[in-house]
Design a protein around this motif. Sequence first.
Motif, PDB file in Angstrom:
ATOM      1  N   MET A 171      96.621  32.797  81.506  1.00  0.00           N
ATOM      2  CA  MET A 171      97.485  33.047  80.293  1.00  0.00           C
ATOM      3  C   MET A 171      97.787  32.195  79.362  1.00  0.00           C
ATOM      4  O   MET A 171      99.415  31.725  80.798  1.00  0.00           O
ATOM      5  CB  MET A 171      97.729  34.050  80.735  1.00  0.00           C
ATOM      6  CG  MET A 171      98.362  35.000  79.614  1.00  0.00           C
ATOM      7  SD  MET A 171      98.243  36.894  79.379  1.00  0.00           S
ATOM      8  CE  MET A 171      99.605  37.661  77.994  1.00  0.00           C
ATOM      9  N   GLN A 172      97.956  32.309  78.667  1.00  0.00           N
ATOM     10  CA  GLN A 172      98.990  31.400  77.651  1.00  0.00           C
ATOM     11  C   GLN A 172     100.109  32.717  76.517  1.00  0.00           C
ATOM     12  O   GLN A 172      99.565  33.643  76.822  1.00  0.00           O
ATOM     13  CB  GLN A 172      98.207  30.281  76.811  1.00  0.00           C
ATOM     14  CG  GLN A 172      97.566  29.335  77.202  1.00  0.00           C
ATOM     15  CD  GLN A 172      98.371  28.458  77.877  1.00  0.00           C
ATOM     16  OE1 GLN A 172      99.655  27.826  77.354  1.00  0.00           O
ATOM     17  NE2 GLN A 172      98.088  28.224  79.406  1.00  0.00           N
ATOM     18  N   LYS A 173     101.314  31.396  76.045  1.00  0.00           N
ATOM     19  CA  LYS A 173     101.827  32.216  74.820  1.00  0.00           C
ATOM     20  C   LYS A 173     101.169  32.923  74.297  1.00  0.00           C
ATOM     21  O   LYS A 173     100.498  31.440  73.518  1.00  0.00           O
ATOM     22  CB  LYS A 173     103.039  31.651  75.402  1.00  0.00           C
ATOM     23  CG  LYS A 173     104.361  31.737  76.635  1.00  0.00           C
ATOM     24  CD  LYS A 173     105.464  31.399  76.164  1.00  0.00           C
ATOM     25  CE  LYS A 173     106.511  31.018  77.512  1.00  0.00           C
ATOM     26  NZ  LYS A 173     107.129  32.256  78.043  1.00  0.00           N
ATOM     27  N   THR A 174     101.597  34.011  73.490  1.00  0.00           N
ATOM     28  CA  THR A 174     101.575  34.168  71.528  1.00  0.00           C
ATOM     29  C   THR A 174     102.248  35.229  71.892  1.00  0.00           C
ATOM     30  O   THR A 174     103.191  35.768  72.739  1.00  0.00           O
ATOM     31  CB  THR A 174      99.798  35.058  71.951  1.00  0.00           C
ATOM     32  OG1 THR A 174      99.784  36.145  72.522  1.00  0.00           O
ATOM     33  CG2 THR A 174      98.637  33.879  72.813  1.00  0.00           C
ATOM     34  N   GLN A 175     102.308  35.009  69.734  1.00  0.00           N
ATOM     35  CA  GLN A 175     103.318  35.828  69.919  1.00  0.00           C
ATOM     36  C   GLN A 175     103.349  37.437  69.678  1.00  0.00           C
ATOM     37  O   GLN A 175     103.811  38.553  69.753  1.00  0.00           O
ATOM     38  CB  GLN A 175     103.524  36.007  67.879  1.00  0.00           C
ATOM     39  CG  GLN A 175     105.327  36.483  67.726  1.00  0.00           C
ATOM     40  CD  GLN A 175     105.107  36.469  66.027  1.00  0.00           C
ATOM     41  OE1 GLN A 175     104.203  35.807  65.272  1.00  0.00           O
ATOM     42  NE2 GLN A 175     106.336  36.528  65.653  1.00  0.00           N
ATOM     43  N   GLY A 208     100.557  36.498  83.746  1.00  0.00           N
ATOM     44  CA  GLY A 208     101.480  36.210  83.052  1.00  0.00           C
ATOM     45  C   GLY A 208     102.034  34.447  82.241  1.00  0.00           C
ATOM     46  O   GLY A 208     101.083  34.272  82.713  1.00  0.00           O
ATOM     47  N   THR A 209     103.279  34.659  81.828  1.00  0.00           N
ATOM     48  CA  THR A 209     103.093  33.805  81.029  1.00  0.00           C
ATOM     49  C   THR A 209     104.510  32.737  81.635  1.00  0.00           C
ATOM     50  O   THR A 209     105.021  31.621  81.124  1.00  0.00           O
ATOM     51  CB  THR A 209     103.494  32.849  79.731  1.00  0.00           C
ATOM     52  OG1 THR A 209     104.160  34.268  79.870  1.00  0.00           O
ATOM     53  CG2 THR A 209     102.073  34.023  79.529  1.00  0.00           C
ATOM     54  N   ASP A 210     105.269  33.059  82.859  1.00  0.00           N
ATOM     55  CA  ASP A 210     106.412  32.331  82.974  1.00  0.00           C
ATOM     56  C   ASP A 210     106.015  31.354  84.192  1.00  0.00           C
ATOM     57  O   ASP A 210     104.933  31.589  85.005  1.00  0.00           O
ATOM     58  CB  ASP A 210     106.947  33.030  84.233  1.00  0.00           C
ATOM     59  CG  ASP A 210     106.596  33.662  85.401  1.00  0.00           C
ATOM     60  OD1 ASP A 210     105.177  34.650  85.012  1.00  0.00           O
ATOM     61  OD2 ASP A 210     107.128  33.951  86.360  1.00  0.00           O
ATOM     62  N   SER A 235     101.967  34.004  92.346  1.00  0.00           N
ATOM     63  CA  SER A 235     103.146  33.683  91.447  1.00  0.00           C
ATOM     64  C   SER A 235     102.872  32.687  90.964  1.00  0.00           C
ATOM     65  O   SER A 235     101.667  32.293  91.256  1.00  0.00           O
ATOM     66  CB  SER A 235     104.579  32.747  91.437  1.00  0.00           C
ATOM     67  OG  SER A 235     104.844  32.238  92.289  1.00  0.00           O
ATOM     68  N   ASN A 236     102.477  32.647  89.628  1.00  0.00           N
ATOM     69  CA  ASN A 236     102.215  31.046  88.612  1.00  0.00           C
ATOM     70  C   ASN A 236     102.125  29.677  89.142  1.00  0.00           C
ATOM     71  O   ASN A 236     101.233  28.948  89.601  1.00  0.00           O
ATOM     72  CB  ASN A 236     102.433  30.944  87.318  1.00  0.00           C
ATOM     73  CG  ASN A 236     101.414  32.101  86.772  1.00  0.00           C
ATOM     74  OD1 ASN A 236     100.775  32.273  86.588  1.00  0.00           O
ATOM     75  ND2 ASN A 236     102.560  32.937  85.423  1.00  0.00           N
ATOM     76  N   PHE A 432     105.685  38.205  78.184  1.00  0.00           N
ATOM     77  CA  PHE A 432     104.432  38.136  79.712  1.00  0.00           C
ATOM     78  C   PHE A 432     105.569  36.846  81.050  1.00  0.00           C
ATOM     79  O   PHE A 432     104.610  36.654  81.354  1.00  0.00           O
ATOM     80  CB  PHE A 432     103.350  37.884  79.242  1.00  0.00           C
ATOM     81  CG  PHE A 432     102.654  39.014  78.428  1.00  0.00           C
ATOM     82  CD1 PHE A 432     101.618  39.673  79.677  1.00  0.00           C
ATOM     83  CD2 PHE A 432     102.448  39.176  77.491  1.00  0.00           C
ATOM     84  CE1 PHE A 432     101.472  41.118  78.810  1.00  0.00           C
ATOM     85  CE2 PHE A 432     101.365  39.926  76.439  1.00  0.00           C
ATOM     86  CZ  PHE A 432     100.459  41.211  77.154  1.00  0.00           C
ATOM     87  N   ASP A 433     106.832  36.678  80.807  1.00  0.00           N
ATOM     88  CA  ASP A 433     107.424  36.210  81.502  1.00  0.00           C
ATOM     89  C   ASP A 433     107.639  36.722  82.436  1.00  0.00           C
ATOM     90  O   ASP A 433     107.565  36.834  82.915  1.00  0.00           O
ATOM     91  CB  ASP A 433     108.702  35.263  80.319  1.00  0.00           C
ATOM     92  CG  ASP A 433     107.971  33.975  79.595  1.00  0.00           C
ATOM     93  OD1 ASP A 433     107.028  33.638  79.996  1.00  0.00           O
ATOM     94  OD2 ASP A 433     108.716  33.545  79.235  1.00  0.00           O
TER      95      ASP A 433
END
Length: 474
Positions: A171-175, A208-210, A235-236, A432-433
């Motif tokens: 998953m990638q970060k988005t606002q 998640g994005t962390d 975990s990522n 999502f971190d």
Amino acid sequence: MKKLTTVSLKLILWLSLSIAATTQSAFAQDSALGLSAGSIEHAISLRDTAMQGSMAYDIVESLTTEVGPRLAGTEAEARARDWAVAKLSALGFENVRVEPFTIPGWERGTESAELLAPYPQPLSLTTLGGSVATPDAGIEADVVFFPTLTDLEAAAAGSLNGKIAFVSHAMQKTQNGSSYGFHGRLRRSGASIAASKGAIAILIRSIGTDSHRMPHTGSMRYDPEVKKIPAAALSNPDADQLERIHARGKTMRVSLNVQPTFTGESTTGNVIVDIRGTEAPEEVVIIGGHLDSWDLGTGAIDDGAGVAIATAAAKLILDNGRRPKRSIRLILWGAEEVGLLGGFAYLERHKKDLENQIIGTESDFGAGKIWQLNSQVSEEAQPLVNKMAELLAPIGIAPGSSDSPGAGPDLTPLVRAGMPSLRLNQDGNDYFDLHHTADDTLDKINPHDLDQNVAAFAVFAWLAADTDLRFKTD
């Protein structure tokens, strides 16, 4: 001296006429929006008061310190309800009540995993909510790698017999968190899809994005027609590790032991209080956040912050003395994390007066500043929503879509049943971190960002409750 006096009198007259004209114009604007006289000025006052400092941080600090994690259906969630009733009563709200309902109970047990071959090492993972357990001794099997859920779905039936499936799309970060729905399907449905191919367990990359070794939990569902298998999230960094080993062409073998338990029927509930309206008290404008959390952190971001924002906004309106025409209903939802069960219970209990659920919004996307207002309301009510946007622009909130259904997760059942909606979108770049991890703790919250949220919620709740306009589309 006589000339000066004449000029002064003219100036005084001009100022008086100007003030009268301005006042008359303001009253006309209030009236055109179905508001009582001075309502817009009152909304501005609420906004500005909140921006100078609200009690939101104190509320979330109290919840996360005095209760901590609040897994749905557990004794800890029950303590959270008791905390909420006591807190709201102490803040001066009247008729604080709990609407109880029951849910199937589930609790996390011990959980561990280890890469046995080709490069032995421990793995950081967590059981997904609702997962069945492995046998007491755990399981040991080869791992079959899938880049995406689509690849898993394309696998032949029986091709995973006796194997552990591992799905690793990132998953990638988005606002606005827009990628969560797509990637979240893996967590929700992956176990049954893998089981239908013969897998004895599934590991997924955390949704998640962390980049920390803190796996993300979250609720999953089983297809009743398919055998249930254990499900856990890596975990990522651990998912990255397995990807690198797979890229080397090595066969991976993993041992997995997760021991969650199903605890039977458990009681939970929604905590509710109203600021009673003066003209149509049976009609309610809903604000709120959810009381339950996952059990890894202390539920500060998800959703102690939302509980605090909505409660502080309601308290601001309560203390200001003036009452709106409609009632403002604060709902602290139960059992959101395990399937929006508080929202469905509320709909079932209030379906006979659905028409009186006028409009609502929920704070459930962390503690970041609000940056956008979206809504889906009637053409009649759109000018009022435009006025809300105008009043919120000075605190950094821009108007968004006027055809965007959604008011927050717990209100989804009501929105699907026809309730109009408005959403105050928070900045979710980092949400999502922390989401569903052990890192969801109070130190991640900026009190001033909470104040901005309180200001926006107070403006919305006040104006929506003080108008005669109807928000529902035909």
